[in-house]
Motif scaffolding. Structure first.
Motif, PDB file in Angstrom:
ATOM      1  N   ASN A 108       0.757  -1.123   0.066  1.00 47.65           N
ATOM      2  CA  ASN A 108      -0.080   0.030   0.261  1.00 47.65           C
ATOM      3  C   ASN A 108       0.708   1.299   0.039  1.00 47.65           C
ATOM      4  O   ASN A 108       1.924   1.287   0.712  1.00 47.65           O
ATOM      5  N   ASP A 111       0.426   5.404   0.551  1.00 45.40           N
ATOM      6  CA  ASP A 111      -0.605   6.345   1.087  1.00 45.40           C
ATOM      7  C   ASP A 111      -0.272   7.612   0.257  1.00 45.40           C
ATOM      8  O   ASP A 111       0.789   8.340   0.192  1.00 45.40           O
ATOM      9  N   GLY A 165      -8.782   5.258   3.367  1.00 41.64           N
ATOM     10  CA  GLY A 165      -8.423   4.581   4.538  1.00 41.64           C
ATOM     11  C   GLY A 165      -8.973   5.348   6.007  1.00 41.64           C
ATOM     12  O   GLY A 165      -8.939   6.832   5.776  1.00 41.64           O
ATOM     13  N   PHE A 173      -7.524   4.845   9.834  1.00 37.48           N
ATOM     14  CA  PHE A 173      -6.703   4.008  10.785  1.00 37.48           C
ATOM     15  C   PHE A 173      -6.215   2.976   9.715  1.00 37.48           C
ATOM     16  O   PHE A 173      -5.624   3.129   8.841  1.00 37.48           O
ATOM     17  N   ASN A 174      -6.511   1.624  10.143  1.00 40.59           N
ATOM     18  CA  ASN A 174      -5.766   0.473   9.431  1.00 40.59           C
ATOM     19  C   ASN A 174      -6.776  -0.134   8.421  1.00 40.59           C
ATOM     20  O   ASN A 174      -6.546  -0.970   7.592  1.00 40.59           O
ATOM     21  N   TRP A 175      -8.077   0.446   8.379  1.00 40.31           N
ATOM     22  CA  TRP A 175      -8.792   0.003   7.313  1.00 40.31           C
ATOM     23  C   TRP A 175      -8.840   0.612   6.279  1.00 40.31           C
ATOM     24  O   TRP A 175      -8.814   1.937   6.140  1.00 40.31           O
ATOM     25  N   ARG A 176      -8.914  -0.035   5.104  1.00 42.32           N
ATOM     26  CA  ARG A 176      -8.989   0.328   3.662  1.00 42.32           C
ATOM     27  C   ARG A 176     -10.017   0.098   2.841  1.00 42.32           C
ATOM     28  O   ARG A 176     -10.685  -1.252   2.901  1.00 42.32           O
TER      29      ARG A 176
END
Length: 157
Positions: A2, A4, A68, A70-73
Motif C-alpha cells: 500500500n 498512501d 483509509g 486508521f488500518n482499514w482500507r
C-alpha cells in the motif's frame, strides 16, 4: 503493498473540519446532547484520520484506489493491465466559469501521475498534484516504478 497518497497532515482542510466537529461534539456533550455530541466526535475522528491511498496486489495482478481510516482500507479492486512505465507530467488547461456576460477563464496547472499501459495510448491516472507538491509527486513516482520494476519518466514545464 500500500502507498498512501494523501495521509493525514496537520492544518489541512480536513483537519480544520475535524476540529470544528470536535468542538461541536464537546459543546453538545457538555450541554446534555449525548447523541449529537457523540456524533460530532465520531465525525471529527473520521475526518481527521481519513486518507487516500493506492494498494497493489502484485500476485493477483490488481490495484485499488482506497480511502483509509486508521488500518482499514475501503475501495474496489481493479484488474491491473501490463504496466510499461510510470509518468509524472505537467499539465495545464483553461477552465471557463460563470454566467453569460460574466464569463471568466482561468488557467489551471498541476502535475499528473500516470501508469503507462503496454501497447496503449491511454494510461491510468492515479492522482493530480498541485504545483506545490512537485517533490512529493516525483518521490511517489519513483516508489511506484520500483514496485513494478519499470522506468519513471518525468515531463516538467
Amino acid at each position: 503493498m500500500n502507498l498512501d497518497l494523501d495521509g493525514p497532515h496537520l492544518l489541512t482542510r480536513e483537519s480544520i473540519v475535524a476540529v470544528v466537529f470536535a468542538a461541536a461534539g464537546i459543546y453538545f456533550l457538555r450541554n446534555g446532547g449525548w447523541f449529537l455530541g457523540c456524533g460530532g466526535l465520531l465525525l471529527a475522528v473520521s475526518r481527521g484520520f481519513l486518507y487516500k491511498g493506492m494498494g497493489f496486489d502484485l500476485p493477483g495482478k490488481r490495484y485499488r484506489l482506497y480511502t483509509g481510516l486508521f488500518n482499514w482500507r475501503f475501495g474496489t479492486w481493479n484488474i491491473l493491465p501490463p504496466i510499461s512505465g510510470v509518468t509524472v507530467k505537467y499539465f495545464s488547461e483553461l477552465y471557463t466559469s460563470g454566467k453569460p456576460g460574466r464569463m471568466r477563464t482561468d488557467q489551471v496547472e498541476y502535475y499528473v501521475l500516470i501508469l503507462s499501459v503496454v501497447n496503449s495510448r491511454e494510461g491510468i491516472i492515479l492522482q493530480r498534484f498541485g504545483l506545490n507538491q512537485k517533490e512529493y509527486a516525483l518521490t511517489l513516482s519513483g516508489q511506484i516504478a520500483d514496485v513494478f520494476k519499470v522506468p519513471a519518466t518525468i515531463f516538467l514545464q
